[in-house]
Design a protein around this motif. Structure first.
Motif, PDB file in Angstrom:
ATOM      1  N   ASP A 183      42.092  32.901  33.264  1.00 39.84           N
ATOM      2  CA  ASP A 183      41.736  34.292  32.960  1.00 39.84           C
ATOM      3  C   ASP A 183      42.670  34.953  31.954  1.00 39.84           C
ATOM      4  O   ASP A 183      42.254  35.776  31.155  1.00 39.84           O
ATOM      5  CB  ASP A 183      41.751  35.129  34.251  1.00 39.84           C
ATOM      6  CG  ASP A 183      40.458  34.969  35.037  1.00 39.84           C
ATOM      7  OD1 ASP A 183      39.470  34.447  34.472  1.00 39.84           O
ATOM      8  OD2 ASP A 183      40.443  35.366  36.221  1.00 39.84           O
ATOM      9  N   GLU A 202      34.353  38.754  33.468  1.00 37.41           N
ATOM     10  CA  GLU A 202      33.994  39.876  34.322  1.00 37.41           C
ATOM     11  C   GLU A 202      32.905  40.765  33.719  1.00 37.41           C
ATOM     12  O   GLU A 202      32.028  41.245  34.423  1.00 37.41           O
ATOM     13  CB  GLU A 202      35.243  40.707  34.565  1.00 37.41           C
ATOM     14  CG  GLU A 202      35.175  41.607  35.764  1.00 37.41           C
ATOM     15  CD  GLU A 202      36.582  41.953  36.227  1.00 37.41           C
ATOM     16  OE1 GLU A 202      36.910  43.142  36.159  1.00 37.41           O
ATOM     17  OE2 GLU A 202      37.320  41.034  36.612  1.00 37.41           O
ATOM     18  N   SER A 203      32.954  40.970  32.394  1.00 34.94           N
ATOM     19  CA  SER A 203      32.100  42.035  31.848  1.00 34.94           C
ATOM     20  C   SER A 203      31.198  41.644  30.673  1.00 34.94           C
ATOM     21  O   SER A 203      30.387  42.439  30.238  1.00 34.94           O
ATOM     22  CB  SER A 203      32.977  43.209  31.419  1.00 34.94           C
ATOM     23  OG  SER A 203      33.820  42.800  30.367  1.00 34.94           O
TER      24      SER A 203
END
Ligand SMILES: [Zn+2]
Length: 209
Positions: A183, A202-203
């Motif tokens: 990450d 995540e987005s």
């Protein structure tokens, strides 16, 4: 690790100048244009450019490669699955309205399992087809940095509607190879702002499951 990012050409391709601060060996990734500025940055850091690495054979990433090779003597590295696109540089030039760079000669093909380096700073080559058949990413594991070409952008992914593009392949490359990275990895996309693997996991609307 010395790392300067210079947006080059009308499409503002992110060209990276990477160097080793001890040995002063350097590597240039995606010299699409503005070679005199690229050379000035290398000179500022007293770098000898040893490798020219192309993430994929789109003209905005490769257009200045021959000029840089002439100036430095460094070999040009590209994945062989993009050799077909090299033959289309004239056509590509008309797409974006720039002058054709003429013939680009590749010195060596690179793919997964290969490494490229600037002195002690080594990157793993990851073959990530989808935006083009021969798209690669460069992963500097110690620096936790990924040069992603046009495979991954902040909030988006590479287009797959050009010759050699495949939505199925880019999704497989992203999920199996790119998102397999930690990450905290900083992503330097082929265009636009930097991001991280975690933020995109995540987005990014193309990647959230
Ligand atoms: Zn591209």
């Amino acid at each position: 690790m010395i790392h300067e990012i210079l947006p080059v050409g009308p499409l503002q391709c992110n060209c990276s100048i990477v160097g080793d601060e001890t040995t002063r060996e350097g590597m240039v990734i995606d010299p699409g244009d503005n070679i005199s500025t690229v050379l000035a940055i290398a000179e500022k850091h007293r770098l000898r450019i040893k490798q020219i690495v192309i993430t994929h054979a789109h003209i905005d990433h490769i257009g200045g490669a021959m000029k840089l090779r002439e100036a430095t003597g460094a070999p040009i590295l590209l994945n062989q699955n993009d050799y077909a696109l090299l033959k289309m540089l004239d056509v590509q030039a008309t797409w974006i309205g720039v002058a054709t760079p003429g013939n680009v000669e590749i010195d060596r093909s690179v793919t997964s399992g290969d490494t490229v380096s600037a002195g002690a700073h080594t990157a793993q080559v990851l073959h990530t087809p989808g935006h083009t058949e021969g798209s690669i990413c460069l992963y500097f594991e110690s620096e936790k940095k990924l040069i992603a070409g046009d495979t991954l952008f902040a909030g988006s992914i590479g287009r797959t509607d050009l010759p050699g593009g495949s939505m199925q392949k880019i999704m497989r490359s992203l999920h199996d190879t790119v998102l397999a990275l930690p990450d905290e990895t900083v992503v330097v996309p082929g265009h636009g702002e930097l991001t991280t693997i975690g933020d995109e996991r995540e987005s990014n609307p193309f990647l959230v499951r």
